[in-house]
Design a protein around this motif. Structure first.
Motif, PDB file in Angstrom:
ATOM      1  N   MET A 110       0.828  -1.211   0.000  1.00  0.00           N
ATOM      2  CA  MET A 110       0.000   0.000   0.000  1.00  0.00           C
ATOM      3  C   MET A 110       0.860   1.258   0.000  1.00  0.00           C
ATOM      4  O   MET A 110       0.554   2.229  -0.700  1.00  0.00           O
ATOM      5  CB  MET A 110      -0.939  -0.007   1.203  1.00  0.00           C
ATOM      6  N   LEU A 111       1.937   1.249   0.779  1.00  0.00           N
ATOM      7  CA  LEU A 111       2.831   2.414   0.799  1.00  0.00           C
ATOM      8  C   LEU A 111       3.481   2.612  -0.571  1.00  0.00           C
ATOM      9  O   LEU A 111       3.574   3.748  -1.066  1.00  0.00           O
ATOM     10  CB  LEU A 111       3.901   2.231   1.868  1.00  0.00           C
ATOM     11  N   SER A 169      12.111   8.724   3.725  1.00  0.00           N
ATOM     12  CA  SER A 169      12.752   8.529   2.427  1.00  0.00           C
ATOM     13  C   SER A 169      12.044   9.253   1.289  1.00  0.00           C
ATOM     14  O   SER A 169      12.550   9.263   0.164  1.00  0.00           O
ATOM     15  CB  SER A 169      12.812   7.032   2.097  1.00  0.00           C
ATOM     16  N   THR A 170      10.895   9.829   1.554  1.00  0.00           N
ATOM     17  CA  THR A 170      10.102  10.429   0.482  1.00  0.00           C
ATOM     18  C   THR A 170       9.466  11.726   0.949  1.00  0.00           C
ATOM     19  O   THR A 170       9.173  11.896   2.134  1.00  0.00           O
ATOM     20  CB  THR A 170       8.999   9.461   0.015  1.00  0.00           C
ATOM     21  N   ASP A 171       9.252  12.618   0.035  1.00  0.00           N
ATOM     22  CA  ASP A 171       8.500  13.838   0.344  1.00  0.00           C
ATOM     23  C   ASP A 171       7.110  13.787  -0.290  1.00  0.00           C
ATOM     24  O   ASP A 171       6.417  14.794  -0.382  1.00  0.00           O
ATOM     25  CB  ASP A 171       9.245  15.079  -0.138  1.00  0.00           C
ATOM     26  N   ASN A 261       5.456  15.063   8.862  1.00  0.00           N
ATOM     27  CA  ASN A 261       4.929  14.123   7.865  1.00  0.00           C
ATOM     28  C   ASN A 261       4.605  12.758   8.432  1.00  0.00           C
ATOM     29  O   ASN A 261       4.035  11.912   7.739  1.00  0.00           O
ATOM     30  CB  ASN A 261       5.913  13.977   6.706  1.00  0.00           C
ATOM     31  N   TYR A 262       4.986  12.512   9.702  1.00  0.00           N
ATOM     32  CA  TYR A 262       4.593  11.280  10.379  1.00  0.00           C
ATOM     33  C   TYR A 262       4.227  11.604  11.820  1.00  0.00           C
ATOM     34  O   TYR A 262       5.018  12.187  12.561  1.00  0.00           O
ATOM     35  CB  TYR A 262       5.715  10.237  10.356  1.00  0.00           C
ATOM     36  N   GLU A 263       3.008  11.243  12.196  1.00  0.00           N
ATOM     37  CA  GLU A 263       2.551  11.458  13.564  1.00  0.00           C
ATOM     38  C   GLU A 263       1.852  10.205  14.065  1.00  0.00           C
ATOM     39  O   GLU A 263       1.359   9.393  13.273  1.00  0.00           O
ATOM     40  CB  GLU A 263       1.587  12.656  13.637  1.00  0.00           C
TER      41      GLU A 263
END
Length: 347
Positions: A110-111, A169-171, A261-263
């Motif tokens: 999925m990612l 690793s990604t924006d 970007n990650y919580e």
């Protein structure tokens, strides 16, 4: 119209989330669910409640090519809510390789699909099991994660790390991991609820099936824990409240309110309820006396856990609004409707 993809959309929490999304009406809803532990009937139930029919792709999320075809068929996907996972603590102890294969492979697929197809928003169905068996309560997001008590819990813990490493690793993708506690209950209509294909592994489906005569007896796993009545303590939360939290989290990302970007956020009521207290609550709202016995402890179970969810309130404007009595009443209403429906089909 912008679309949200729910993996496991015919499952327990996924189907309720689909219902709540359709009620809001801002996004189209599609699903990936191969019915490993869910019923295609859920699609009809969703339509009966929400008035719209959900498109479901009955594929395995571990099949990367099939997943990619779904994304290509829906270039308007703006977010993914990822529920699809094996989730039974006890079964994971017995079948760890199945859990590691399914839960990791589906997540990675999925990612990868999100990144390849420009889908920027990802909500991960995580779990309080990442905290393991801890002494200091309530649990906050700053509570250290420990060695998971089961392979299932480990798939959530490592799954979060996979997402975290991927985000670094990604924006192109933003993600929130929602660590929720013990979802129970059913839609207030009584037309949709927990209906596992395999033997139930959670407390409330066992309670309602025993109460309605479908199962002869309920076994409480352990009566000698160091708690107020000897049984495990959990933070039960209504499935509709959980569903609304996932929608709020997606809106939070879509509106660009995220601070990083990650919580990760806890979802719970903040109230610890023992197994015996849950049984008593059911007996009070249903008027049915349950036939249960105290058995041995179950491998992988933690003694007690409940949440501090103030960060979810601060960031998402979310609080758990329904209590244990409402959870049990809705679950019983669902079980009675399900029994009536099944009896009519067999007649």
């Amino acid at each position: 119209m912008p679309t949200v993809l729910i993996t496991g959309g015919c499952g327990y929490i996924g189907s309720h989330t689909a219902i709540e999304l359709m009620k809001v009406g801002k996004l189209d809803v599609i699903s990936i669910d191969n019915h490993h532990n869910s019923s295609p009937e859920a699609i009809d139930r969703i339509e009966a409640i929400a008035g719209k029919r959900m498109k479901n792709y009955a594929i395995d999320a571990c099949d990367r090519a099939a997943v990619q075809e779904v994304f290509e068929a829906h270039p308007d996907i703006v977010g993914v809510i990822h529920f699809a996972a094996y989730k039974a603590v006890g079964e994971s102890v017995e079948k760890p390789l199945e859990y590691y294969h399914n839960n990791f492979e589906s997540l990675v697929n999925m990612l990868a699909a999100c990144e390849a197809n420009g889908v920027e928003n990802f909500i991960f169905s995580s779990s309080c099991t990442v905290y393991g068996d801890i002494d200091k309560l309530p649990v906050t997001e700053e509570t250290p994660t420990t060695e998971a008590a089961s392979p299932y819990g480990n798939t959530k813990l490592v799954g979060e790390r996979i997402i975290q490493d991927f985000i670094k690793s990604t924006d192109k993708v933003k993600a929130i991991a929602l660590r929720y506690f013990n979802p129970v209950g059913a839609d207030e209509s009584g037309l949709n609820g927990e209906d596992p294909i395999n033997a139930p592994n959670n407390l409330v489906p066992f309670i309602t099936r025993v109460a309605s005569g479908l199962l002869p007896q309920l076994t409480v796993f352990g009566g000698d824990y160091p708690t107020r009545d000897g049984t495990c303590i959990r933070d039960y939360i209504h499935v509709t409240d959980i569903s609304i939290a996932h929608i709020n989290a997606l809106d939070y990302l879509l509106d660009g309110k995220n601070s990083s970007n990650y919580e990760r956020l806890n979802l719970g009521s903040g109230n610890g309820v023992s197994v015996l207290e849950a049984i008593n609550a059911f007996e009070e709202v249903s008027g049915v006396k349950l036939n249960y016995v105290i058995g041995d402890r179950r491998p992988g179970d933690v003694t007690q856990i409940y949440s501090d969810s103030s960060l979810a309130k601060e960031k998402l404007g979310w609080v758990a609004g329904r209590g244990i009595s409402e959870m049990m009443a809705s679950a019983w209403k669902w079980q009675l409707n399900l029994n009536e429906s099944r009896a009519a089909q067999e007649a």
